[in-house]
Design a protein around this motif. Structure first.
Motif, PDB file in Angstrom:
ATOM      1  N   VAL A 375     -13.278 -30.140  13.377  1.00  0.00           N
ATOM      2  CA  VAL A 375     -12.327 -29.146  12.895  1.00  0.00           C
ATOM      3  C   VAL A 375     -12.947 -28.308  11.778  1.00  0.00           C
ATOM      4  O   VAL A 375     -12.785 -27.083  11.719  1.00  0.00           O
ATOM      5  CB  VAL A 375     -11.036 -29.828  12.404  1.00  0.00           C
ATOM      6  N   THR A 376     -13.696 -28.976  10.898  1.00  0.00           N
ATOM      7  CA  THR A 376     -14.346 -28.260   9.802  1.00  0.00           C
ATOM      8  C   THR A 376     -15.374 -27.282  10.330  1.00  0.00           C
ATOM      9  O   THR A 376     -15.477 -26.148   9.844  1.00  0.00           O
ATOM     10  CB  THR A 376     -15.019 -29.257   8.834  1.00  0.00           C
ATOM     11  N   GLY A 377     -16.152 -27.696  11.339  1.00  0.00           N
ATOM     12  CA  GLY A 377     -17.145 -26.792  11.920  1.00  0.00           C
ATOM     13  C   GLY A 377     -16.502 -25.554  12.507  1.00  0.00           C
ATOM     14  O   GLY A 377     -16.989 -24.425  12.310  1.00  0.00           O
ATOM     15  N   VAL A 378     -15.399 -25.725  13.224  1.00  0.00           N
ATOM     16  CA  VAL A 378     -14.685 -24.582  13.793  1.00  0.00           C
ATOM     17  C   VAL A 378     -14.139 -23.682  12.681  1.00  0.00           C
ATOM     18  O   VAL A 378     -14.245 -22.450  12.748  1.00  0.00           O
ATOM     19  CB  VAL A 378     -13.536 -25.061  14.707  1.00  0.00           C
ATOM     20  N   SER A 379     -13.584 -24.302  11.647  1.00  0.00           N
ATOM     21  CA  SER A 379     -13.000 -23.527  10.547  1.00  0.00           C
ATOM     22  C   SER A 379     -14.053 -22.713   9.811  1.00  0.00           C
ATOM     23  O   SER A 379     -13.834 -21.533   9.479  1.00  0.00           O
ATOM     24  CB  SER A 379     -12.293 -24.469   9.561  1.00  0.00           C
ATOM     25  N   VAL A 380     -15.211 -23.327   9.546  1.00  0.00           N
ATOM     26  CA  VAL A 380     -16.293 -22.614   8.862  1.00  0.00           C
ATOM     27  C   VAL A 380     -16.767 -21.434   9.696  1.00  0.00           C
ATOM     28  O   VAL A 380     -16.956 -20.317   9.183  1.00  0.00           O
ATOM     29  CB  VAL A 380     -17.470 -23.567   8.568  1.00  0.00           C
ATOM     30  N   THR A 381     -16.946 -21.645  11.002  1.00  0.00           N
ATOM     31  CA  THR A 381     -17.412 -20.576  11.879  1.00  0.00           C
ATOM     32  C   THR A 381     -16.408 -19.431  11.918  1.00  0.00           C
ATOM     33  O   THR A 381     -16.790 -18.250  11.832  1.00  0.00           O
ATOM     34  CB  THR A 381     -17.649 -21.122  13.301  1.00  0.00           C
ATOM     35  N   ALA A 382     -15.127 -19.744  12.057  1.00  0.00           N
ATOM     36  CA  ALA A 382     -14.094 -18.706  12.086  1.00  0.00           C
ATOM     37  C   ALA A 382     -14.012 -17.965  10.755  1.00  0.00           C
ATOM     38  O   ALA A 382     -13.829 -16.740  10.721  1.00  0.00           O
ATOM     39  CB  ALA A 382     -12.737 -19.337  12.426  1.00  0.00           C
ATOM     40  N   MET A 383     -14.164 -18.692   9.656  1.00  0.00           N
ATOM     41  CA  MET A 383     -14.131 -18.071   8.329  1.00  0.00           C
ATOM     42  C   MET A 383     -15.304 -17.109   8.155  1.00  0.00           C
ATOM     43  O   MET A 383     -15.139 -15.983   7.675  1.00  0.00           O
ATOM     44  CB  MET A 383     -14.156 -19.151   7.265  1.00  0.00           C
ATOM     45  N   TYR A 384     -16.487 -17.538   8.559  1.00  0.00           N
ATOM     46  CA  TYR A 384     -17.658 -16.662   8.479  1.00  0.00           C
ATOM     47  C   TYR A 384     -17.468 -15.401   9.315  1.00  0.00           C
ATOM     48  O   TYR A 384     -17.883 -14.309   8.931  1.00  0.00           O
ATOM     49  CB  TYR A 384     -18.906 -17.409   8.962  1.00  0.00           C
ATOM     50  N   LEU A 385     -16.831 -15.564  10.477  1.00  0.00           N
ATOM     51  CA  LEU A 385     -16.598 -14.404  11.345  1.00  0.00           C
ATOM     52  C   LEU A 385     -15.714 -13.372  10.649  1.00  0.00           C
ATOM     53  O   LEU A 385     -15.997 -12.161  10.675  1.00  0.00           O
ATOM     54  CB  LEU A 385     -15.967 -14.873  12.655  1.00  0.00           C
ATOM     55  N   LEU A 386     -14.644 -13.834  10.008  1.00  0.00           N
ATOM     56  CA  LEU A 386     -13.751 -12.905   9.315  1.00  0.00           C
ATOM     57  C   LEU A 386     -14.429 -12.276   8.091  1.00  0.00           C
ATOM     58  O   LEU A 386     -14.187 -11.108   7.769  1.00  0.00           O
ATOM     59  CB  LEU A 386     -12.471 -13.633   8.897  1.00  0.00           C
ATOM     60  N   VAL A 387     -15.301 -13.040   7.416  1.00  0.00           N
ATOM     61  CA  VAL A 387     -16.053 -12.471   6.304  1.00  0.00           C
ATOM     62  C   VAL A 387     -16.988 -11.381   6.814  1.00  0.00           C
ATOM     63  O   VAL A 387     -17.156 -10.330   6.166  1.00  0.00           O
ATOM     64  CB  VAL A 387     -16.848 -13.569   5.573  1.00  0.00           C
ATOM     65  N   ALA A 388     -17.603 -11.598   7.984  1.00  0.00           N
ATOM     66  CA  ALA A 388     -18.483 -10.583   8.566  1.00  0.00           C
ATOM     67  C   ALA A 388     -17.701  -9.310   8.911  1.00  0.00           C
ATOM     68  O   ALA A 388     -18.203  -8.192   8.731  1.00  0.00           O
ATOM     69  CB  ALA A 388     -19.170 -11.140   9.815  1.00  0.00           C
ATOM     70  N   VAL A 389     -16.464  -9.477   9.396  1.00  0.00           N
ATOM     71  CA  VAL A 389     -15.613  -8.303   9.667  1.00  0.00           C
ATOM     72  C   VAL A 389     -15.352  -7.529   8.375  1.00  0.00           C
ATOM     73  O   VAL A 389     -15.434  -6.295   8.340  1.00  0.00           O
ATOM     74  CB  VAL A 389     -14.282  -8.750  10.317  1.00  0.00           C
ATOM     75  N   ALA A 390     -15.058  -8.255   7.299  1.00  0.00           N
ATOM     76  CA  ALA A 390     -14.830  -7.598   6.012  1.00  0.00           C
ATOM     77  C   ALA A 390     -16.089  -6.875   5.543  1.00  0.00           C
ATOM     78  O   ALA A 390     -16.020  -5.763   4.997  1.00  0.00           O
ATOM     79  CB  ALA A 390     -14.388  -8.624   4.972  1.00  0.00           C
ATOM     80  N   ALA A 391     -17.269  -7.489   5.756  1.00  0.00           N
ATOM     81  CA  ALA A 391     -18.524  -6.845   5.356  1.00  0.00           C
ATOM     82  C   ALA A 391     -18.752  -5.556   6.132  1.00  0.00           C
ATOM     83  O   ALA A 391     -19.320  -4.596   5.613  1.00  0.00           O
ATOM     84  CB  ALA A 391     -19.690  -7.803   5.575  1.00  0.00           C
ATOM     85  N   LEU A 392     -18.285  -5.530   7.370  1.00  0.00           N
ATOM     86  CA  LEU A 392     -18.413  -4.317   8.185  1.00  0.00           C
ATOM     87  C   LEU A 392     -17.556  -3.180   7.622  1.00  0.00           C
ATOM     88  O   LEU A 392     -17.856  -1.996   7.821  1.00  0.00           O
ATOM     89  CB  LEU A 392     -17.997  -4.636   9.618  1.00  0.00           C
ATOM     90  N   LEU A 393     -16.490  -3.536   6.893  1.00  0.00           N
ATOM     91  CA  LEU A 393     -15.573  -2.546   6.329  1.00  0.00           C
ATOM     92  C   LEU A 393     -15.832  -2.272   4.847  1.00  0.00           C
ATOM     93  O   LEU A 393     -15.072  -1.550   4.216  1.00  0.00           O
ATOM     94  CB  LEU A 393     -14.128  -3.038   6.496  1.00  0.00           C
ATOM     95  N   ALA A 394     -16.907  -2.844   4.300  1.00  0.00           N
ATOM     96  CA  ALA A 394     -17.113  -2.835   2.847  1.00  0.00           C
ATOM     97  C   ALA A 394     -17.584  -1.499   2.288  1.00  0.00           C
ATOM     98  O   ALA A 394     -17.622  -1.337   1.069  1.00  0.00           O
ATOM     99  CB  ALA A 394     -18.118  -3.924   2.452  1.00  0.00           C
ATOM    100  N   ARG A 395     -17.936  -0.557   3.147  1.00  0.00           N
ATOM    101  CA  ARG A 395     -18.468   0.706   2.639  1.00  0.00           C
ATOM    102  C   ARG A 395     -17.621   1.904   3.040  1.00  0.00           C
ATOM    103  O   ARG A 395     -18.106   3.029   3.159  1.00  0.00           O
ATOM    104  CB  ARG A 395     -19.919   0.888   3.116  1.00  0.00           C
ATOM    105  N   ARG A 396     -16.332   1.637   3.224  1.00  0.00           N
ATOM    106  CA  ARG A 396     -15.432   2.746   3.520  1.00  0.00           C
ATOM    107  C   ARG A 396     -14.607   3.069   2.282  1.00  0.00           C
ATOM    108  O   ARG A 396     -14.396   2.221   1.407  1.00  0.00           O
ATOM    109  CB  ARG A 396     -14.523   2.420   4.695  1.00  0.00           C
ATOM    110  N   GLY A 397     -14.095   4.298   2.211  1.00  0.00           N
ATOM    111  CA  GLY A 397     -13.249   4.707   1.092  1.00  0.00           C
ATOM    112  C   GLY A 397     -13.963   4.611  -0.240  1.00  0.00           C
ATOM    113  O   GLY A 397     -15.178   4.821  -0.353  1.00  0.00           O
ATOM    114  N   HIS A 398     -13.215   4.256  -1.294  1.00  0.00           N
ATOM    115  CA  HIS A 398     -13.798   4.208  -2.629  1.00  0.00           C
ATOM    116  C   HIS A 398     -14.756   3.045  -2.820  1.00  0.00           C
ATOM    117  O   HIS A 398     -15.561   3.033  -3.760  1.00  0.00           O
ATOM    118  CB  HIS A 398     -12.686   4.140  -3.686  1.00  0.00           C
ATOM    119  N   HIS A 399     -14.710   2.061  -1.902  1.00  0.00           N
ATOM    120  CA  HIS A 399     -15.642   0.935  -2.011  1.00  0.00           C
ATOM    121  C   HIS A 399     -17.084   1.382  -1.792  1.00  0.00           C
ATOM    122  O   HIS A 399     -18.010   0.716  -2.244  1.00  0.00           O
ATOM    123  CB  HIS A 399     -15.288  -0.153  -0.997  1.00  0.00           C
ATOM    124  N   ARG A 400     -17.258   2.498  -1.098  1.00  0.00           N
ATOM    125  CA  ARG A 400     -18.603   3.004  -0.840  1.00  0.00           C
ATOM    126  C   ARG A 400     -19.345   3.313  -2.141  1.00  0.00           C
ATOM    127  O   ARG A 400     -20.568   3.200  -2.226  1.00  0.00           O
ATOM    128  CB  ARG A 400     -18.498   4.267   0.018  1.00  0.00           C
TER     129      ARG A 400
END
Length: 470
Positions: A375-400
């Motif tokens: 369960v922990t392995g699945v949770s870590v993998t899913a968490m990393y995936l969502l962090v990667a999605v956030a990183a993809l959005l990190a340079r839009r708007g004023h965050h750029r």
């Protein structure tokens, strides 16, 4: 559902206020060295080597080192995402603060649940391994030993963070020495050459040799990612690191590099030095160390591992309490709960949150947690995936234009990471996926019926005043 990709505007919560009316914030008291010591201690290389890696040996055999190496390469991309997001959004909330701010409140809430699941389960699971390594001195029930470690870690977590950095630093030295002893002994007693690291063999039933398939390696990547997962602690500590815009990235990347060496080198040595494939698959590292040397060395290594587990418990309690503290400050719960979780003690630590992490952790030591590695392995993998999605959005708007450490090869790194992690998830055991999916489904219902209808007053991700002004 539009909330999923709608960035959160930082807002002041109505709890944890100082006399001036600003949110309480944690003290900036540690630099890169202290932060790296604390973060390395959360990775806890020796306890990972002696407690988690044997499970990989049992299923992957000689492919264990290769699987960990592939996982470490993937973690470089993950570390890039954490470094950029951790300097862009330096909050004790860690992943959930980063993802909420950049990918929306629902995504941030799900990351919070996944991270809480990981950090609440892992400490007692590792703590229960203490009894095995105290065996040369005293025989103890594994559950009782684990509960004792969790209570001791809770007491240490109530102290000043700078003091804990030194305590965990001393323990870390001992566990690095233990890992070094294992590596030296393994290489000195090599039974097979470097080619064995890619021979893809595991001992099967009846003494037969089975082949480790590529799909087994992919499935094992979830645990391999978990093995070095502790480098994310640097992001949880970003609110207490001096000059976080610079030091978070340094701490994340340094920790990943050091922990990979400390874990991977002994794994290679064990693979090459194990007497036979059956012994390697059995994963009894302590027995191998004793056979390579003598009982005194085996006892020394075992005691160092026991200290490493205690060390890990201390740091994980520290980390987990900061997550609960930040969630209360950001109003994830009913008002009375938020007020309690946001209280700071005389040493500047969130004492109520610390107790609520440590005491249930001690109780979990008496629960059957055999399936929770999966369960922990699945949770870590899913968490990393969502962090990667956030990183993809990190340079839009004023965050750029916000001052932050920026990863190389963006957006290729987060895109590739999303694809790989999604595939890894599809290769996990259905039971572990169902457990994790069920928990996130309950969390989504809490979001839908409590948090979302109160969006003006609940789940308002905030940053410390000094960071909002930066």
């Amino acid at each position: 559902m539009t909330d999923t990709l709608r960035p959160v505007e930082p807002a002041l919560p109505d709890v944890a206020l100082t006399a001036a009316g600003n949110p309480q914030k944690l003290k900036r008291s540690i630099g890169v060295v202290g932060g790296t010591l604390l973060t390395l201690s959360c990775v806890t290389p020796a306890s990972t080597l002696f407690v988690v890696v044997p499970d990989l040996f049992s299923s992957l055999g000689t492919a264990t080192a290769l699987t960990i190496a592939i996982g470490s390469v993937l973690c470089i991309a993950v570390a890039f995402c954490y470094s950029e997001l951790g300097t862009l959004i330096p909050s004790a909330g860690g992943e959930y603060a980063m993802v909420s701010t950049l990918a929306g409140r629902l995504a941030g809430w799900l990351v919070f649940v996944l991270s809480l699941l990981v950090v609440m389960i892992v400490p007692p699971v590792i703590a229960m391994g203490t009894a095995d390594y105290l065996a040369p001195l005293v025989h103890m029930n594994s559950s009782a030993a684990g509960a004792g470690v969790m209570l001791l870690a809770t007491l240490a977590g109530l102290l000043d963070l700078r003091a804990n950095a030194w305590i965990t630093g001393i323990f870390l030295v001992l566990e690095v020495i233990a890992a070094g002893v294992v590596a030296i002994l393994g290489f000195a007693h090599s039974e097979r050459g470097a080619g064995s690291l890619v021979s893809m063999q595991v001992s099967g039933s009846g003494g037969h040799t089975d082949t480790v398939t590529a799909m087994l390696v992919v499935s094992g990547l979830a645990i391999a990612l978990f093995i070095t997962q502790g480098f994310s602690t640097a992001v949880y500590l970003s609110e207490e690191l001096e000059n976080p815009r610079r030091n978070v990235a340094r701490t994340v990347l340094a920790t990943l590099a050091i922990s990979t060496v400390i874990i991977l080198v002994p794994v290679v040595a064990i693979t090459m030095g194990a007497p036979d494939l059956s012994a390697l698959t059995g994963g009894d590292i302590s027995t191998m160390v004793t056979a390579w040397s003598n009982s005194a060395v085996g006892t020394f290594v075992s005691l160092c591992v026991a200290l490493a587990i205690i060390n890990a418990g201390i740091v994980m309690v520290i980390q987990n309490s900061r997550v609960l503290f930040a969630s209360a400050r950001d109003k994830a719960w009913p008002g009375a709960v938020n007020t309690g979780l946001s209280r700071l003690g005389r040493f500047g630590s969130p004492w109520v949150a610390t107790l609520l992490v440590g005491i249930p952790g001690a109780a979990l030591c008496f629960v059957n947690l055999d399936t929770l590695y999966g369960v922990t392995g699945v949770s870590v993998t899913a968490m990393y995936l969502l962090v990667a999605v956030a990183a993809l959005l990190a340079r839009r708007g004023h965050h750029r234009h916000t001052a932050a450490w920026r990863m190389p090869l963006w957006p290729a790194v987060p895109v590739l990471l999303i694809v790989v992690l999604a595939y890894v998830l599809t290769q996990q055991d259905a039971v572990y996926l169902l457990w994790t999916g069920g928990i996130t489904a309950v969390a989504t219902l809490y979001w839908a019926f409590y948090l979302r209808p109160r969006r003006a007053t609940r789940w308002l991700v905030s940053l410390p005043e000094d960071e909002r002004a930066a």
